[in-house]
Structure formats: C-alpha cells, structure tokens
Scaffold this active site. Structure first.
Site, PDB file in Angstrom:
ATOM      1  N   ALA A   8       0.798  -1.234   0.000  1.00  0.00           N
ATOM      2  CA  ALA A   8       0.000   0.000   0.000  1.00  0.00           C
ATOM      3  C   ALA A   8       0.827   1.278   0.000  1.00  0.00           C
ATOM      4  O   ALA A   8       0.290   2.360  -0.215  1.00  0.00           O
ATOM      5  CB  ALA A   8      -0.944  -0.007   1.202  1.00  0.00           C
ATOM      6  N   GLY A  10       3.406   1.764  -2.042  1.00  0.00           N
ATOM      7  CA  GLY A  10       3.959   1.941  -3.389  1.00  0.00           C
ATOM      8  C   GLY A  10       3.079   2.836  -4.247  1.00  0.00           C
ATOM      9  O   GLY A  10       2.009   3.281  -3.822  1.00  0.00           O
ATOM     10  N   GLY A  11       3.532   3.073  -5.467  1.00  0.00           N
ATOM     11  CA  GLY A  11       2.802   3.955  -6.381  1.00  0.00           C
ATOM     12  C   GLY A  11       1.403   3.449  -6.691  1.00  0.00           C
ATOM     13  O   GLY A  11       0.428   4.208  -6.648  1.00  0.00           O
ATOM     14  N   ARG A  81       8.821  -1.910 -12.904  1.00  0.00           N
ATOM     15  CA  ARG A  81       9.666  -1.983 -14.099  1.00  0.00           C
ATOM     16  C   ARG A  81      10.460  -0.699 -14.297  1.00  0.00           C
ATOM     17  O   ARG A  81       9.979   0.392 -14.055  1.00  0.00           O
ATOM     18  CB  ARG A  81       8.796  -2.194 -15.342  1.00  0.00           C
ATOM     19  CG  ARG A  81       8.377  -3.614 -15.552  1.00  0.00           C
ATOM     20  CD  ARG A  81       7.321  -3.705 -16.643  1.00  0.00           C
ATOM     21  NE  ARG A  81       7.879  -3.494 -17.958  1.00  0.00           N
ATOM     22  CZ  ARG A  81       7.156  -3.276 -19.045  1.00  0.00           C
ATOM     23  NH1 ARG A  81       5.851  -3.209 -18.965  1.00  0.00           N
ATOM     24  NH2 ARG A  81       7.735  -3.126 -20.218  1.00  0.00           N
ATOM     25  N   ARG A  87       8.381  -7.536 -18.107  1.00  0.00           N
ATOM     26  CA  ARG A  87       7.744  -7.981 -16.869  1.00  0.00           C
ATOM     27  C   ARG A  87       8.428  -9.225 -16.297  1.00  0.00           C
ATOM     28  O   ARG A  87       8.404  -9.458 -15.109  1.00  0.00           O
ATOM     29  CB  ARG A  87       6.251  -8.227 -17.103  1.00  0.00           C
ATOM     30  CG  ARG A  87       5.427  -6.942 -17.241  1.00  0.00           C
ATOM     31  CD  ARG A  87       3.939  -7.243 -17.287  1.00  0.00           C
ATOM     32  NE  ARG A  87       3.100  -6.047 -17.424  1.00  0.00           N
ATOM     33  CZ  ARG A  87       2.675  -5.551 -18.570  1.00  0.00           C
ATOM     34  NH1 ARG A  87       3.028  -6.115 -19.704  1.00  0.00           N
ATOM     35  NH2 ARG A  87       1.887  -4.492 -18.589  1.00  0.00           N
ATOM     36  N   HIS A 177      -1.314 -11.244 -19.316  1.00  0.00           N
ATOM     37  CA  HIS A 177      -1.141  -9.834 -18.953  1.00  0.00           C
ATOM     38  C   HIS A 177       0.275  -9.350 -19.240  1.00  0.00           C
ATOM     39  O   HIS A 177       0.842  -8.575 -18.494  1.00  0.00           O
ATOM     40  CB  HIS A 177      -1.499  -9.636 -17.469  1.00  0.00           C
ATOM     41  CG  HIS A 177      -1.429  -8.208 -17.003  1.00  0.00           C
ATOM     42  ND1 HIS A 177      -2.143  -7.193 -17.598  1.00  0.00           N
ATOM     43  CD2 HIS A 177      -0.719  -7.621 -16.001  1.00  0.00           C
ATOM     44  CE1 HIS A 177      -1.870  -6.045 -16.978  1.00  0.00           C
ATOM     45  NE2 HIS A 177      -1.007  -6.275 -16.015  1.00  0.00           N
TER      46      HIS A 177
END
Length: 312
Positions: A8, A10-11, A81, A87, A177
């Site tokens: 929570a 993080g960006g 990334r 990824r 994804h």
C-alpha cells in the site's frame, strides 16, 4: 466488507488506497499493509478524507494483523519496471514477495478473494495458486490476476481512434497480462468496425502500453496511477458481487477449463463466492485466432515458471 491492500505504500498501492477510501461502500474497512515504515502514515493521511470507510495501516515483516478478517486482498507489492526491463525481469524479486504474502493469507484469511496485481501476473498467479494448494485452502473461484488495466487501455485507445466516449466502449481482453499474451478482441466491440491495419496497430499499442509509460517516465517509474484505477475498478466490482449484486462481469486472469492454458484471462461473472461463471470468449476473427494460437506457448511457459518456483 473488509478490503486489504498489500504493497500500500507503493505507487499503485497509494493510488488504489485513495480510490478505495473514496469509493468503497459506507461501513467498509480498508486495511493497508507494506513493509515500508511510512504505511501507518499513509493510512492516517487517507483517514482525513470524509468518507465512512474505516482505515488502518500496518508496516513491518508481518502482514497478518492487516489480513485478519479480510474479505478481499489486493496485492500490489513488489518492484516496478525500469526502462529496458520486461515484466519477466521482475520475476526474480517479485516471486518471493508474492509467495511470502500468500502464505500469510493462507493462514489468516484463507476464504478471502485474492487479486494479484504484482507482475509478472502470468506467473505470480500460478505461484499464488500453488502456495494455496500446498496449504490446502485453494479455491480457483477466489484467485484472480488483475488484468483490468488492459481493458481500460483498450477502451481508451479505441475511443480516441474512433471519436467515441470511452465509458461507452467495452473491449474484452483475453489471454494473459504481458506482451503478446494480451489479446484485445476488437472484433467483438459492438457497433465499431476496424480496418486490418487499425486492428494490427491497436493490438500492438495495447500490448506495449506498459512500456509506453515506463519510457515516458524516463526511469522514474511504471504505470501506477492507471493501474491503481484499474485495480480499484476490479476491487469495487468484487465488493458489489460479494454483497449480492447480480450481473457483475469483469475480465480477469483465472484458472480456466484448461482448453487454452491452465490460467487464462477471460470475461467472468462474479458472485458471492467469487467466480460464478467463466464466460465463453465467443467467435474470434482470423487475426485474433492466429494471435491466440501463437501466444499460447509463451503463456504456458510463464505459468510453468510459477508452478516450478513453488514445487521446487
């Protein structure tokens, strides 16, 4: 209804937490966890927003206090990334993070619906499934890879190209994804037709949209705000379905019937126990059929990487 966000600070996590604080139904609880010491402060900051959503933040190695009693857990923890990475470069770090967090979910809130945002999703969902299976608590109807960002990007890009309102567009996106595994079914967008060139260009742009953001941020991050919005949309759809609303459909990466691969992104009908129905992907155009056939090996390898990580 209690929703826990892991990662929570993080960006993505902060954007997601902000949207949930403002949009969860009154009386909901929002629990924020991150290893970073700032997390309780993020919760205090958000607690000043005047909505009837109780919020608490937790930091440190132990996520269990944050997970107690959670109905939905959204995992965005991990490294982001950087330019030049794809990824799969994230796998080495993020695989261990997801394993650790899902092990704690398995003992604390094994019946919760789990949405995995942490990349590479094709692989991290397989890791989560194997961890839950090992713990004897795996329910394939309650584990999701959150691919909603592919859908909102598709809707946005189609609307831009065709001069439509993005909220009126709904592009189903199937497969996985990352990269070639992302397959927007442009042939199934009602009332809009595309030339072959438009289909090829749009498909490529949707598949590479994450890289577009990474490069535009020039080393300063990846897609955090749009991903926060996508994760909030998925999380709020789950909340509505768990609370008994009918007809809630989202695309998500779930354990499927195995026709294409063990895990596959497709439209799913959500209900009180998670996935109620995996919807048929319908009739594909020749372009889509070809794209599907040629991506399956990549998708299966991604899945196997996750399975092997836990089994060994």
């Amino acid at each position: 209804m209690k929703v826990a966000v892991l990662g929570a600070a993080g960006g993505i996590g902060q954007a997601l937490a902000l949207l949930l604080k403002t949009q969860l139904p009154s009386g909901s609880e929002l629990s924020l966890y991150d290893i970073a010491p700032v997390t309780p402060g993020v919760a205090v900051d958000l607690s000043h927003i005047p909505t009837a959503v109780k919020i608490k933040g937790y930091s440190g190695e132990d996520a269990k206090p944050a997970l107690a009693g959670a109905d939905i857990v959204l995992i965005s923890a991990g490294v982001a990334r950087k330019p030049g990475m794809d990824r799969s470069d994230l796998f080495n770090v993020n695989a261990g993070i997801v394993r650790n967090l899902v092990e704690q979910i398995a003992v604390t809130c094994p019946k919760a619906c789990i949405g995995i945002i942490t990349n590479p999703v094709n692989t991290t969902v397989a890791i989560a499934a194997e961890v839950l299976k090992k713990a004897g608590v795996y329910d394939k109807n309650k584990l999701f890879g959150v691919t909603t960002l592919d859908i909102i990007r598709s809707n946005t890009f189609v609307a831009e190209l065709k001069g439509k309102q993005p909220q009126d567009i709904n592009v189903p996106v199937i497969g996985g994804h990352s990269g070639v595994t992302i397959l927007p079914l442009l042939s199934q967008v009602p009332g809009i037709s595309f030339s072959e060139q438009e289909v090829a260009d749009l498909t490529k742009r949707i598949q590479n949209a994450g890289t577009e953001v990474v490069e535009a941020k020039a080393g300063g991050g990846s897609a955090t705000l749009s991903m926060g919005q996508a994760a909030a949309r998925f999380g709020l759809s789950l909340v509505r379905a768990l609370q008994g609303e009918s007809g809630v459909v989202e695309c998500a990466y779930v354990e499927s019937d195995g026709k294409h691969a063990r895990f596959f992104a497709q439209p799913v009908l959500l209900g009180k126990d998670g996935v109620v129905e995996r919807k048929d992907i319908g009739t594909l155009s020749a372009f889509e059929q070809n794209a599907l056939s040629s991506m399956l090996d990549t998708l299966k390898q991604d899945i196997e990487l996750g399975e092997t990580f836990i089994k060994n």
